[in-house]
Design a protein around this motif. Structure first.
Motif: not given
Length: 224
Positions: A105-112
């Motif tokens: 609920e706190d942070v979204t990490i977008i990666t690959f």
């Protein structure tokens, strides 16, 4: 990159921007074995049915990876399904994979690519501190999974883009632009590779993204 001691100068690099500049090119980047097999079948089907030209990028540093959080956990392995089960694991072009760690609920990490395993490990440590994370594996760099990005970014209002390519001209620029174009108004921050060729040996760590940099970036977002 991230494969120490492999090849010569400029062999161990992340030059992805030149591919993303080609209109219509489908770019697949699996991070783990179950996605790799399914995404390769998707690329073959897309080429046969739609005439697509697909590029399949493999993170070589993950080739022999077996574990995720600790030695011997085997959580980066996956069985190869029988042909009759292939449809159940189908990965459509332009769809991300989302992992919830802790409360998510706190942070979204977008990666690959290599960033997926690093981000999951960083998220696990932050979960011990009560920080919940959504880790979004892009899987496809072109077309980007925009709908998935918007949904997961809006869920927390804090986005950390973890991009192993370079800060200038890297994948992260496209991700941030996609979020802004879609009207995302939350906080956003990037952790990316330095604008440098990737050197050999331990020197590579000076220019590449690390788990520590991911954790620091997430905490900076949460402190705002």
């Amino acid at each position: 990159a991230y494969q120490e001691g492999f090849g010569g100068h400029f062999h161990n690099d992340n030059s992805v921007a030149v591919l993303r500049d080609v209109p219509g090119l489908v770019i697949a980047v699996p991070a783990r074995p179950d996605d790799a097999a399914a995404m390769l079948r998707t690329c073959l089907a897309s080429a046969a049915v739609d005439g697509s030209v697909c590029v399949f990028l493999e993170p070589i540093a993950l080739y022999h990876t077996r574990d995720l959080y600790g030695d011997g956990d085997g959580e980066w392995l996956a069985p190869y399904p029988e042909p009759g089960a292939w449809s159940g694991g189908h990965v459509p072009v332009g769809r991300a994979r989302v992992y919830g760690v802790g409360s998510a609920e706190d942070v979204t990490i977008i990666t690959f690519g290599n960033g997926v395993r690093m981000s999951l490990r960083a998220a696990s440590r932050m979960a011990d501190e009560g920080i919940g994370t959504r880790v979004v594996d892009l899987r496809w760099l072109a077309p980007l999974p925009v709908a998935d990005l918007i949904r997961e970014a809006a869920a927390t209002g804090r986005v950390l883009v973890v991009d192993e390519t370079r800060r200038s001209g890297g994948v992260g620029e496209g991700v941030i632009a996609a979020l802004v174009d879609a009207g995302y108004v939350g906080a956003a921050r990037r952790v990316a590779g330095v604008d440098s060729f990737v050197p050999l040996g331990p020197a590579a760590r000076q220019v590449l993204v690390s788990e520590e940099a991911i954790t620091e970036g997430a905490r900076t977002l949460l402190a705002r």
